[in-house]
Structure formats: structure tokens, C-alpha cells
Design a protein around this motif. Structure first.
Motif, mmCIF file in Angstrom:
data_model
loop_
_atom_site.group_PDB
_atom_site.id
_atom_site.type_symbol
_atom_site.label_atom_id
_atom_site.label_comp_id
_atom_site.label_asym_id
_atom_site.label_seq_id
_atom_site.Cartn_x
_atom_site.Cartn_y
_atom_site.Cartn_z
ATOM 1 N N GLN A 231 0.815 -1.208 0.000
ATOM 2 C CA GLN A 231 0.000 0.000 0.000
ATOM 3 C C GLN A 231 0.855 1.267 0.000
ATOM 4 O OE1 GLN A 231 -2.907 -0.017 3.154
ATOM 5 N NE2 GLN A 231 -3.439 -2.173 2.816
ATOM 6 N N THR B 288 -11.248 8.783 -0.106
ATOM 7 C CA THR B 288 -11.164 7.925 -1.288
ATOM 8 C C THR B 288 -10.258 8.523 -2.356
ATOM 9 O OG1 THR B 288 -13.422 7.160 -0.833
ATOM 10 C CG2 THR B 288 -12.523 6.733 -3.026
ATOM 11 N N ALA B 289 -10.418 9.832 -2.595
ATOM 12 C CA ALA B 289 -9.604 10.487 -3.615
ATOM 13 C C ALA B 289 -8.129 10.488 -3.226
ATOM 14 C CB ALA B 289 -10.095 11.914 -3.838
ATOM 15 N N VAL C 61 -6.522 8.240 -1.427
ATOM 16 C CA VAL C 61 -5.975 6.891 -1.612
ATOM 17 C C VAL C 61 -5.743 6.605 -3.090
ATOM 18 C CG1 VAL C 61 -6.454 4.432 -1.327
ATOM 19 C CG2 VAL C 61 -6.978 6.021 0.526
ATOM 20 N N GLU C 62 -6.717 6.969 -3.928
ATOM 21 C CA GLU C 62 -6.569 6.723 -5.355
ATOM 22 C C GLU C 62 -5.447 7.551 -5.961
ATOM 23 O OE1 GLU C 62 -10.338 7.435 -7.097
ATOM 24 O OE2 GLU C 62 -11.279 5.611 -6.275
ATOM 25 N N ALA C 63 -5.218 8.731 -5.417
ATOM 26 C CA ALA C 63 -4.148 9.574 -5.941
ATOM 27 C C ALA C 63 -2.769 9.154 -5.445
ATOM 28 C CB ALA C 63 -4.401 11.033 -5.564
ATOM 29 N N GLY C 64 -2.727 8.226 -4.494
ATOM 30 C CA GLY C 64 -1.452 7.757 -3.985
ATOM 31 C C GLY C 64 -0.808 8.668 -2.960
ATOM 32 N N SER D 29 -2.095 6.190 2.255
ATOM 33 C CA SER D 29 -2.340 4.753 2.187
ATOM 34 C C SER D 29 -3.707 4.434 2.768
ATOM 35 C CB SER D 29 -1.255 3.986 2.939
ATOM 36 O OG SER D 29 -1.283 4.316 4.320
ATOM 37 N N ALA D 30 -4.283 3.343 2.307
ATOM 38 C CA ALA D 30 -5.613 2.947 2.779
ATOM 39 C C ALA D 30 -5.604 2.601 4.255
ATOM 40 C CB ALA D 30 -6.116 1.757 1.951
#
Length: 539
Positions: free
Chosen positions: A359, A406-407, A409-412, A415-416
Motif C-alpha cells: 500500500q 477515497t480520492a 488513496v486513489e491519488a497515492g 495509504s488505505a
């Protein structure tokens, strides 16, 4: 007073000082015998304010006696003013009847007070300080030409919020009523629950400008007399221009102003105040706010809810232990995650370690920076949800947290796993039944995160030791803040981490209450048992 002394040396503010000194002088002078002179002083002192109504009338059979009625529009009950004061003075009273009652030992003011006025509370006044205090509180002032005294007629009435449900301390089972902004309504709510003549109340006026009414309630014979003297001394020492909320009083009387932990408890529930009084504590009620202060306040008290005493003991104990567990999570969860992922990888199972490493492969920031970003973001969303309109505040905070998390995490960027840890921490901080303790946890959390990022679990251990030493050093009006844990008191453990059944709680907290410790007698009949009667056999 020091403000006026400092400014008196400056010529720039000489005009404002002369006005203030004139107002102060006029407010402490005795009333004049001339009615017009008294009215002129009132107009000059109050700046000819439009809400101050001055009505000059004539009373008596021959209408030869001049009188003045002064009241504040919006704070005075105009119906009672019309029906019980003006009508009595101008229509019901005859001059000949007054002359029969007037004697050398009794003047017209005393006759009106004792025989004419049909209002509940009436007091005589002799100076302008009493006049302004009563006038600006909503009372009606009666002045008569030729007398250097007057009457304060109590007929206050203003628009106020009624008794509604508490919004800060919600319960599933228990009373729904909460305090309002009216001091007398609040004291009546407490007296409804404790119908004991030993429930005493001392009233004070604090604030040079606001003249706020403050009441101190306690049960004589249960409360510690030394605590009463200490509270009275701290309240008497307050010298400030205005008190607008009980939080102003709390800041001025608390034991440790620099500590993140509150040493004064506040609530807007009458049942909590009644229970505290029965334990030997003192309640401080401030006019204009629904929040009542309770002292002494202990650390374990902030984990107790009024609902704990309305449910069975086993359920209440389980929920209370859950609050302590949630407090630990809210304080240490991000710090533990940072310490383990930064310094102590070997403590994690290999599968979990590989998952976390995968992750964090594209995350450019260390765990500490991640946690700071998420915590600050959540604090901003929480404050925005509180300040926004009520209809959209909660929905906006939830949607904002979900979308941003959410955004990120998706953008890196995050971490989740960090989003999960911060979310659990935030939810745990809301488990506390008192808002003040949740604020303390929010502040200390960042300190533990910094220690974990610098020294790992060693830093967290050092922080916990320092925190415990600080808590043990605190006192609340002479009572150790961590009692009955430190110093340890075995009898008081019946209502600390768990709550024993009612029939097992025989004593009040011993450190708070030094006299009349017994709450109920320790007898065999205290424990509820089914009736031992043969008639019930087989039913």
C-alpha cells in the motif's frame, strides 16, 4: 478600576474618562429628593437610551403627588406594569386613604410598599447603584417627588428559550429536560429533584458591566465545608468587566489553567447536577447560559454518563469500560501505527507487513506526515460540520470525509491503512460522554504522534509516563484529580471503572465528601430478593 487609573494620565482620552467617572459618581451617589433631578441623572447616565422608558405621573386624590415610573422596554412585563402598578397608583389609591396611613414614623414610600403595591417582590432603594442594577435587570423603578428613596418592583419578563432536551449530552434512557438560559428556571429544575431544606443557594453578582447573577448550590451536611469556602473565595476574587457564559467563570476559578485536562465539569442536564450535589459536590449556575459548572471534577467523572445509573449495573459497567477503551484508541492509535510501521516492523505478521508495504509503495510521504495530513483534514471537516447550517452540516462532513479519503488513496497521497486508522480514531473520540475530554484527547494525540515518529514505542512510553505524572499532580479544589485511583481508595471503586448495583453502593465518594459519607444503610434488606412465601410456590 486599573483601566481608569492608567488612562487618567493620558490627555487624549480625557473626555471618555470624565464621562466614565461621572457615570461612576452618579451611580454611587444617594438619590435626590427632587424627582426631576433624579430623572435627569438617569438620562445622563444611560445616554438617553431609547429602550429606557420614563413615565411621569401624578397620584393621590387631588393629583398633587408627582411620581416617576422607569422601566426597560423588552425586559419588563408591561401587562403587570399596567394592571398592578399604574392602575393601582393612578386609579385605586385615594389621597385621603394615604393620609390616614401616613404617620411621622412611616412615610409615603413605606405606605405604598406595605399597603398599595400588589406585586410579589418589592424592595426599597436609596442610591443610584441599586436603581441601575434593578432597572437594567428588568425591574420597574418608582420614584416620588420629595423623597430621597424609591421602590424596586419586581416584574421581569423577556423572551426566552423554554426547557428543551439537552443537545450536548444525549441519553437513550433518562430525563429529557435540559437547562435554559434563565437562572431561576435552572434553580427550579434542580429543586424539583432535590426537595431538601438543606439544599442551600448563595447568590453573587459578578461583572462590573454585565452584573451577571451567579448562584452556588450545595447540600449542607453533605458537602465539604472547606470546598465551599474555597469556591466562595475564588468567586469573590473575580474582578472583571463582564461574564457572558459559564466558561468565563470556569477559566477564572480552575486549578490548572495550562493543563489540557479540564478540572471543572460542565453539564446542561439537571439530573447530573442533582446527582453531583448528592455526592457532596458544588454546582455553579450562571445567568444567561444553560451550562452549569460542577466542582470538584475528577478524571473518572468525565467517563460517567447519567444513563449509567438508569440501566442495569452490568450493562452500565460494560459501556463504561468501552469508553475507557475508546479513550485509549483515540489517544494512541495513530501513534502506535506510526511507531510500528516506522521502527518496529518485526512486530507485524508477515502477511500484514507485505500488505502494508504494498500500500505504501507509491506514497511519497512518511507515516507521520500521512497521519498529520489526515488528522488536520478531519479536524477541518469536523469544525466545518459544526459551523455549517444544521440541515447540511452532518451530511457535508460525512460526504466530505468519504470523498477526500477515497480520492487521496486513489491519488497515492495517503495509504488505505492510514485512512482506516484515522477513521477509527475519530469515531472513538466521539464515544466520550463529555465534549471537554474529547478536546483534550485531540490535542494530546498530535504530541504522541510526534513522539512515535521520533523514538517509536520508547517515545510513546515516555509520553505516557509524563502524562500519568501530570494527571497525578493535578487537583480540583483540593481533591486529587486521579482519585480514587491515585490515591487508591478501595470503597470508592464501586463506581469508578465499573458500577456496582444500587444495593451495593452504600457510601459517597470519601475524598469529595468528608462528612455524612453513608448513602444508604448496609442491611440485609438492601439486596432485592423474591418473596419467600409458600403461597408463591408453583406459580
Amino acid at each position: 478600576m486599573s483601566f481608569f487609573r492608567k488612562k487618567s494620565n493620558s490627555k487624549i482620552h480625557s473626555n471618555s474618562i470624565s464621562t466614565s467617572q461621572m457615570m461612576k459618581t452618579s451611580s454611587t451617589n444617594e438619590l435626590k429628593t427632587n424627582l426631576q433631578e433624579n430623572i435627569q441623572i438617569i438620562k445622563d447616565s444611560l445616554g438617553k437610551s431609547s429602550d429606557i422608558i420614563i413615565r411621569e405621573i401624578r397620584i393621590g386624590k387631588e393629583e398633587t403627588i408627582k411620581a416617576g415610573i422607569i422601566y426597560t422596554d423588552g425586559l419588563t412585563d408591561t401587562d403587570s406594569l399596567q394592571n398592578f402598578i399604574l392602575e393601582t397608583l393612578m386609579l385605586d389609591i385615594k389621597g385621603t386613604e394615604l393620609q390616614k396611613k401616613v404617620s411621622p414614623e412611616q412615610n409615603l414610600i413605606s405606605v405604598l410598599k406595605d399597603f398599595a403595591m400588589t406585586v410579589g417582590e418589592i424592595k426599597e432603594l436609596t442610591n443610584f447603584e441599586e436603581l441601575f442594577s434593578g432597572l437594567l435587570s428588568g425591574d420597574t423603578i418608582l420614584l416620588i417627588d420629595g423623597y430621597a428613596q424609591g421602590l424596586i418592583i419586581s416584574n421581569r419578563q423577556w423572551v426566552e428559550r423554554g426547557v428543551t432536551e439537552s443537545t450536548a449530552q444525549m441519553v437513550v434512557r433518562g430525563p429529557r429536560e435540559g437547562f435554559s438560559e434563565n437562572l431561576r428556571v435552572n434553580t427550579a429544575l434542580v429543586r424539583r429533584k432535590i426537595k431538601d431544606p438543606n439544599l442551600w443557594m448563595e447568590s453573587k453578582v459578578i461583572g462590573k458591566r454585565t452584573k451577571t447573577n451567579v448562584s452556588m448550590m450545595y447540600i449542607n451536611g453533605i458537602v465539604n465545608d472547606k470546598t465551599v469556602k474555597e469556591v466562595r473565595l475564588r468567586l469573590d476574587k473575580i474582578d472583571i468587566d463582564g461574564i457572558l457564559e459559564s466558561g468565563n467563570i470556569e477559566e477564572l476559578i480552575q486549578d490548572a489553567p495550562l493543563s489540557p485536562f479540564p478540572t471543572v465539569f460542565n453539564t446542561e442536564r439537571p439530573d447530573i447536577v442533582a446527582a453531583a450535589l448528592l455526592e457532596g459536590r458544588i454546582a455553579i449556575l450562571v445567568d444567561g447560559t444553560p451550562f452549569v459548572l460542577i466542582v470538584p471534577a475528577l478524571f473518572t467523572q468525565f467517563f460517567q454518563s447519567s444513563e449509567d445509573y438508569y440501566q442495569r449495573a452490568d450493562i452500565a459497567s460494560l459501556i463504561r469500560l468501552l469508553r475507557f477503551f475508546a479513550f485509549t484508541i483515540a489517544l494512541l492509535a495513530p501513534a502506535f501505527f506510526i511507531a510500528i510501521t516506522t521502527f518496529h516492523h518485526v512486530m507485524l505478521p508477515p502477511a500484514l507487513l507485505i500488505s502494508l508495504a504494498a500500500q505504501r509503495e507509491g506514497v511519497p510521504f512518511p507515516a507521520f506526515v500521512e497521519a498529520i495530513i489526515m488528522e488536520v483534514t478531519f479536524e477541518i471537516l469536523r469544525e466545518a460540520g459544526v459551523r455549517m447550517p444544521r440541515n447540511i452540516g452532518s451530511a457535508m462532513s460525512i460526504v466530505g470525509a468519504f470523498v477526500i479519503g477515497t480520492a487521496a488513496v486513489e491519488a497515492g497521497i495517503i495509504s488505505a491503512a492510514m485512512v482506516i486508522v484515522v477513521s477509527i480514531t475519530a469515531i472513538s473520540s466521539f464515544v466520550s460522554p463529555t465534549y471537554d475530554l474529547a478536546i483534550s484527547v485531540r490535542m494530546l494525540r498530535f504530541g504522541f504522534m510526534a513522539l512515535a515518529a521520533s523514538f517509536g514505542l520508547v517515545g510513546i512510553t515516555i509520553g505516557l509516563i509524563a502524562l500519568l505524572l501530570h494527571l497525578c499532580s493535578l487537583r480540583s479544589f483540593g481533591v486529587p484529580y486521579m482519585s480514587p485511583v491515585a490515591p487508591f481508595n478501595l470503597p470508592d471503586q464501586e463506581d469508578t471503572f465499573i458500577r456496582l448495583p444500587r444495593w451495593k453502593m452504600f457510601t459517597r465518594p470519601s475524598l469529595i465528601n468528608q462528612q455524612n459519607i453513608v448513602r444508604q444503610q448496609d442491611s440485609a434488606s438492601a439486596k432485592p430478593e423474591p418473596p419467600k412465601n409458600k403461597e408463591y410456590e408453583g406459580v
